[in-house]
Design an enzyme around this catalytic site. Structure first.
Site, PDB file in Angstrom:
ATOM      1  N   LYS A  70      31.337  12.728  52.206  1.00  0.00           N
ATOM      2  CA  LYS A  70      32.560  13.509  52.052  1.00  0.00           C
ATOM      3  C   LYS A  70      33.329  13.594  53.375  1.00  0.00           C
ATOM      4  O   LYS A  70      34.543  13.421  53.419  1.00  0.00           O
ATOM      5  CB  LYS A  70      32.187  14.922  51.579  1.00  0.00           C
ATOM      6  CG  LYS A  70      33.392  15.758  51.186  1.00  0.00           C
ATOM      7  CD  LYS A  70      33.055  17.227  51.134  1.00  0.00           C
ATOM      8  CE  LYS A  70      32.576  17.660  49.775  1.00  0.00           C
ATOM      9  NZ  LYS A  70      32.320  19.111  49.701  1.00  0.00           N
TER      10      LYS A  70
ATOM     11  N   ARG B  77      43.892  30.393  43.426  1.00  0.00           N
ATOM     12  CA  ARG B  77      43.743  29.818  42.086  1.00  0.00           C
ATOM     13  C   ARG B  77      43.854  28.313  42.187  1.00  0.00           C
ATOM     14  O   ARG B  77      44.746  27.809  42.886  1.00  0.00           O
ATOM     15  CB  ARG B  77      44.872  30.303  41.171  1.00  0.00           C
ATOM     16  CG  ARG B  77      44.685  31.690  40.634  1.00  0.00           C
ATOM     17  CD  ARG B  77      45.980  32.202  40.061  1.00  0.00           C
ATOM     18  NE  ARG B  77      47.028  32.159  41.092  1.00  0.00           N
ATOM     19  CZ  ARG B  77      48.322  32.368  40.841  1.00  0.00           C
ATOM     20  NH1 ARG B  77      48.726  32.596  39.634  1.00  0.00           N
ATOM     21  NH2 ARG B  77      49.215  32.323  41.831  1.00  0.00           N
TER      22      ARG B  77
ATOM     23  N   PHE C 164      48.588  37.038  33.330  1.00  0.00           N
ATOM     24  CA  PHE C 164      47.264  36.938  32.695  1.00  0.00           C
ATOM     25  C   PHE C 164      47.219  37.574  31.313  1.00  0.00           C
ATOM     26  O   PHE C 164      46.228  38.164  30.911  1.00  0.00           O
ATOM     27  CB  PHE C 164      46.170  37.490  33.618  1.00  0.00           C
ATOM     28  CG  PHE C 164      45.756  36.450  34.625  1.00  0.00           C
ATOM     29  CD1 PHE C 164      46.621  36.048  35.611  1.00  0.00           C
ATOM     30  CD2 PHE C 164      44.513  35.819  34.529  1.00  0.00           C
ATOM     31  CE1 PHE C 164      46.296  35.038  36.497  1.00  0.00           C
ATOM     32  CE2 PHE C 164      44.170  34.809  35.423  1.00  0.00           C
ATOM     33  CZ  PHE C 164      45.069  34.420  36.404  1.00  0.00           C
ATOM     34  N   LEU C 165      48.340  37.427  30.596  1.00  0.00           N
ATOM     35  CA  LEU C 165      48.386  37.891  29.206  1.00  0.00           C
ATOM     36  C   LEU C 165      48.766  36.740  28.280  1.00  0.00           C
ATOM     37  O   LEU C 165      49.425  36.941  27.273  1.00  0.00           O
ATOM     38  CB  LEU C 165      49.394  39.046  29.066  1.00  0.00           C
ATOM     39  CG  LEU C 165      48.929  40.431  29.527  1.00  0.00           C
ATOM     40  CD1 LEU C 165      50.025  41.476  29.304  1.00  0.00           C
ATOM     41  CD2 LEU C 165      47.650  40.883  28.815  1.00  0.00           C
TER      42      LEU C 165
ATOM     43  N   ALA D 244      47.560  34.250  25.615  1.00  0.00           N
ATOM     44  CA  ALA D 244      46.405  33.989  24.745  1.00  0.00           C
ATOM     45  C   ALA D 244      46.023  32.516  24.876  1.00  0.00           C
ATOM     46  O   ALA D 244      46.877  31.653  25.030  1.00  0.00           O
ATOM     47  CB  ALA D 244      46.774  34.313  23.307  1.00  0.00           C
TER      48      ALA D 244
ATOM     49  N   CYS E 176      35.143  29.916  38.430  1.00  0.00           N
ATOM     50  CA  CYS E 176      35.070  31.274  38.998  1.00  0.00           C
ATOM     51  C   CYS E 176      34.820  32.370  37.967  1.00  0.00           C
ATOM     52  O   CYS E 176      33.810  33.061  38.053  1.00  0.00           O
ATOM     53  CB  CYS E 176      36.344  31.571  39.772  1.00  0.00           C
ATOM     54  SG  CYS E 176      36.691  30.335  41.024  1.00  0.00           S
TER      55      CYS E 176
ATOM     56  N   LYS F 186      31.332  32.294  36.204  1.00  0.00           N
ATOM     57  CA  LYS F 186      30.229  32.493  37.158  1.00  0.00           C
ATOM     58  C   LYS F 186      30.281  33.904  37.776  1.00  0.00           C
ATOM     59  O   LYS F 186      29.254  34.588  37.865  1.00  0.00           O
ATOM     60  CB  LYS F 186      30.333  31.421  38.252  1.00  0.00           C
ATOM     61  CG  LYS F 186      29.432  31.611  39.450  1.00  0.00           C
ATOM     62  CD  LYS F 186      29.498  30.432  40.395  1.00  0.00           C
ATOM     63  CE  LYS F 186      30.735  30.377  41.244  1.00  0.00           C
ATOM     64  NZ  LYS F 186      30.845  31.345  42.328  1.00  0.00           N
TER      65      LYS F 186
HETATM   66  C1  UGA Z   1      40.511  32.602  39.600  1.00  0.00           C
HETATM   67  C2  UGA Z   1      41.386  33.755  40.118  1.00  0.00           C
HETATM   68  O1  UGA Z   1      42.623  33.802  39.400  1.00  0.00           O
HETATM   69  C3  UGA Z   1      41.668  33.595  41.615  1.00  0.00           C
HETATM   70  O2  UGA Z   1      42.393  34.726  42.105  1.00  0.00           O
HETATM   71  C4  UGA Z   1      40.312  33.493  42.360  1.00  0.00           C
HETATM   72  O3  UGA Z   1      40.508  33.316  43.745  1.00  0.00           O
HETATM   73  C5  UGA Z   1      39.529  32.330  41.802  1.00  0.00           C
HETATM   74  O4  UGA Z   1      39.315  32.517  40.393  1.00  0.00           O
HETATM   75  C6  UGA Z   1      38.207  32.281  42.550  1.00  0.00           C
HETATM   76  O5  UGA Z   1      37.421  33.207  42.411  1.00  0.00           O
HETATM   77  O6  UGA Z   1      38.033  31.392  43.381  1.00  0.00           O
HETATM   78  P1  UGA Z   1      40.996  30.052  38.859  1.00  0.00           P
HETATM   79  O7  UGA Z   1      39.597  30.061  38.329  1.00  0.00           O
HETATM   80  O8  UGA Z   1      41.448  28.929  39.692  1.00  0.00           O
HETATM   81  O9  UGA Z   1      41.282  31.403  39.722  1.00  0.00           O
HETATM   82  O10 UGA Z   1      41.969  30.071  37.583  1.00  0.00           O
HETATM   83  P2  UGA Z   1      42.870  31.138  36.820  1.00  0.00           P
HETATM   84  O11 UGA Z   1      44.289  30.758  36.957  1.00  0.00           O
HETATM   85  O12 UGA Z   1      42.514  32.521  37.159  1.00  0.00           O
HETATM   86  O13 UGA Z   1      42.432  30.853  35.300  1.00  0.00           O
HETATM   87  C7  UGA Z   1      41.100  31.079  34.849  1.00  0.00           C
HETATM   88  C8  UGA Z   1      40.992  30.847  33.355  1.00  0.00           C
HETATM   89  O14 UGA Z   1      41.702  31.840  32.627  1.00  0.00           O
HETATM   90  C9  UGA Z   1      41.550  29.509  32.895  1.00  0.00           C
HETATM   91  O15 UGA Z   1      40.697  28.933  31.945  1.00  0.00           O
HETATM   92  C10 UGA Z   1      42.891  29.864  32.272  1.00  0.00           C
HETATM   93  O16 UGA Z   1      43.292  28.955  31.285  1.00  0.00           O
HETATM   94  C11 UGA Z   1      42.565  31.225  31.685  1.00  0.00           C
HETATM   95  N1  UGA Z   1      43.771  32.076  31.510  1.00  0.00           N
HETATM   96  C12 UGA Z   1      44.411  32.574  32.585  1.00  0.00           C
HETATM   97  C13 UGA Z   1      44.226  32.369  30.232  1.00  0.00           C
HETATM   98  O17 UGA Z   1      43.635  31.924  29.211  1.00  0.00           O
HETATM   99  N2  UGA Z   1      45.317  33.168  30.095  1.00  0.00           N
HETATM  100  C14 UGA Z   1      45.986  33.685  31.159  1.00  0.00           C
HETATM  101  O18 UGA Z   1      46.968  34.421  30.944  1.00  0.00           O
HETATM  102  C15 UGA Z   1      45.521  33.362  32.436  1.00  0.00           C
END
Ligand code: UGA
Length: 435
Positions: A35, A154, A252-253, A255, A263, A266
């Site tokens: 890497k 994210r 984050f609303l 569906a 993340c 886990k």
């Molecule tokens: C998440 C957090 O949002 C970050 O703030 C955090 O730093 C990160 O985990 C981490 O702990 O490292 P991430 O996993 O990259 O980020 O993705 P998200 O955008 O949060 O989405 C997570 C899941 O939720 C995805 O499967 C997404 O499709 C789903 N989601 C998200 C929904 O189904 N609806 C929403 O309105 C938002």
């Protein structure tokens, strides 16, 4: 100021590149020689929008470098970030802290004088204190400080999240370490980013509580979505209606088929494990995990029901494999539940994802990987949208109609308008809206 970033994975790479963009000298260290060699030649192990440019620019100006030599990097660093992985320990829900403690031991052996050691990785409550004990035991006479500075990046928008965060959390034990960390984040003062000073433990809880709350919010709207379907309501209207209340918020609303990624699944599990150890179970988070797991299975059942009982030999087009757009990450993605379920029923699967196919190929070899979206659809009996990539949002509907054998679309991300789809003559199924 010199920064050593131990771990050149997702968090380390993004944080290291962004700190070097702030003007600091950053050395990213990883024990994976392959890497590091690739990174030295400017090739990145992950896809993240804009990261490659950022890395190249700062490598060129010699503010960002990559090495396997932890000793040298630690020696010249004022501050050392630990950004190694904390995977789940063999399905137990516990975070595996082996890499964290190994890093702490190695750092301790290399320290020549006062250092600030910062955890960026997501670690269970009490880990900061344990790192302190480990280092103290190895180097009792050297002064050092431990800081907890969790990340909120994210995937897909990590650079923006680093450069324009809602807040920076600094868990510290001394004023000296706090002032030092404030210097590191000085470039964000212009944006008046709130810096929240806390104890180590509070900072550690903030990270888990944030992810758990967001996972719970997504799960909440998913359940409301099911109810909307039953009563003929529209989940997008409901989300807007509740999200405009400032106390709830609109983000984050959306569906969806259930949250995935590296993340939320886990971290929610690790959080409930820790909470149980302290005899304060987090029942809302426990329910969130269960509901989300069931939802994924229900999504597969829903597709099978719509596709009809005889799936054997039917051709299904799948768009999207990653757990969300703008990443190549397929960890815990809905595709990993849907593809095996449809394959088991004998369906022939034709799939496309702009960036996720190389990763998916490591897990699934019984589908046909296509070169573009329309290629999946030729004579397909059904089209299923699993990830809301921008390029899937404005597909040519007339073309799709001609390509599909049956004009049936299941959209698990609600990216099309049911009325438009009806006009085009599709049988269109989405979430929380009338079919
Ligand atoms: C998440 C957090 O949002 C970050 O703030 C955090 O730093 C990160 O985990 C981490 O702990 O490292 P991430 O996993 O990259 O980020 O993705 P998200 O955008 O949060 O989405 C997570 C899941 O939720 C995805 O499967 C997404 O499709 C789903 N989601 C998200 C929904 O189904 N609806 C929403 O309105 C938002």
């Amino acid at each position: 100021m010199h920064i050593a970033m131990v771990g050149a994975g997702y968090v380390g790479l993004v944080s290291g590149a962004c700190f070097s963009e702030f003007g600091f000298e950053v050395t990213c260290i990883d024990h994976d020689t392959g890497k590091i060699k690739e990174l030295q030649q400017g090739r990145l192990p992950i896809y993240e929008p804009d990261l490659e440019n950022l890395v190249h620019r700062n490598q060129k100006s010699r503010r960002l470098s990559f090495t396997t030599d932890l000793q040298n990097a630690v020696k010249k660093a004022d501050v050392i970030f630990i950004a190694v992985g904390t995977p789940e320990r063999r399905g137990s829900g516990h975070a595996d802290l082996r890499f964290i403690y190994d890093a702490a031991k190695q750092i301790a052996h290399c320290m020549g004088g006062y250092k600030i050691i910062v955890t960026k990785s997501t670690v269970p409550i009490g880990t900061g204190k344990k790192i302190k004990e480990i280092i103290k035991k190895i180097r009792p006479s050297i002064k050092f400080d431990i800081v907890s500075n969790p990340e909120f990046l994210r995937e897909g928008s990590a650079i923006n999240d680093f450069m324009r965060p809602d807040r920076v959390i600094i868990g510290v034990e001394t004023e000296e370490a706090y002032q030092f960390m404030c210097q590191l984040y000085r470039p964000l003062y212009l944006r008046e980013t709130p810096i929240v000073r806390t104890s180590l433990e509070s900072a550690e809880i903030i990270k888990y509580a944030s992810n758990s709350f967001l996972a719970m919010k997504v799960t909440f709207i998913n359940q409301i979505s099911d109810l909307c379907e039953k009563v003929g309501a529209n989940v997008q209207d409901v989300a807007k209606g509740i999200g405009l209340d400032g106390r709830i918020g609109q983000k984050f609303l959306h569906a969806g088929p259930g949250f995935g990624g590296s993340c939320f699944p886990k971290d929610t599990k690790a959080f409930i494990r820790t909470a149980k150890e302290y005899k304060t179970p987090q029942l809302l988070v426990e329910a969130t995990i269960k509901i989300n797991q069931n939802r994924k299975v229900n999504m597969a059942a829903r597709i099978i029901k719509i596709a009809g009982p005889r799936l054997k030999g039917k051709k299904i087009a799948i768009l999207g494999l990653t757990f969300k757009p703008n990443t190549d990450d397929v960890r815990e993605s809905i595709a990993l539940t849907i593809l095996p379920a449809l394959h088991k029923k004998g369906a022939k699967l034709f799939v496309f994802d702009p960036y996720g196919m190389a990763e998916m190929k490591k897990h699934i070899n019984y589908v046909t990987y296509c070169d573009h979206a329309y290629e999946t659809m030729k004579q397909a009996d059904l089209l299923v949208i699993l990830t809301e990539w921008n390029e899937f949002r404005a597909l040519n509907l007339s073309k799709i109609k001609k390509l599909l054998h049956n004009p049936v679309i299941i959209d698990l991300r609600n990216i099309y308008n049911p009325i438009d789809m009806q006009k085009f003559g599709f049988s269109y199924y989405s979430l929380g809206r009338k079919a």
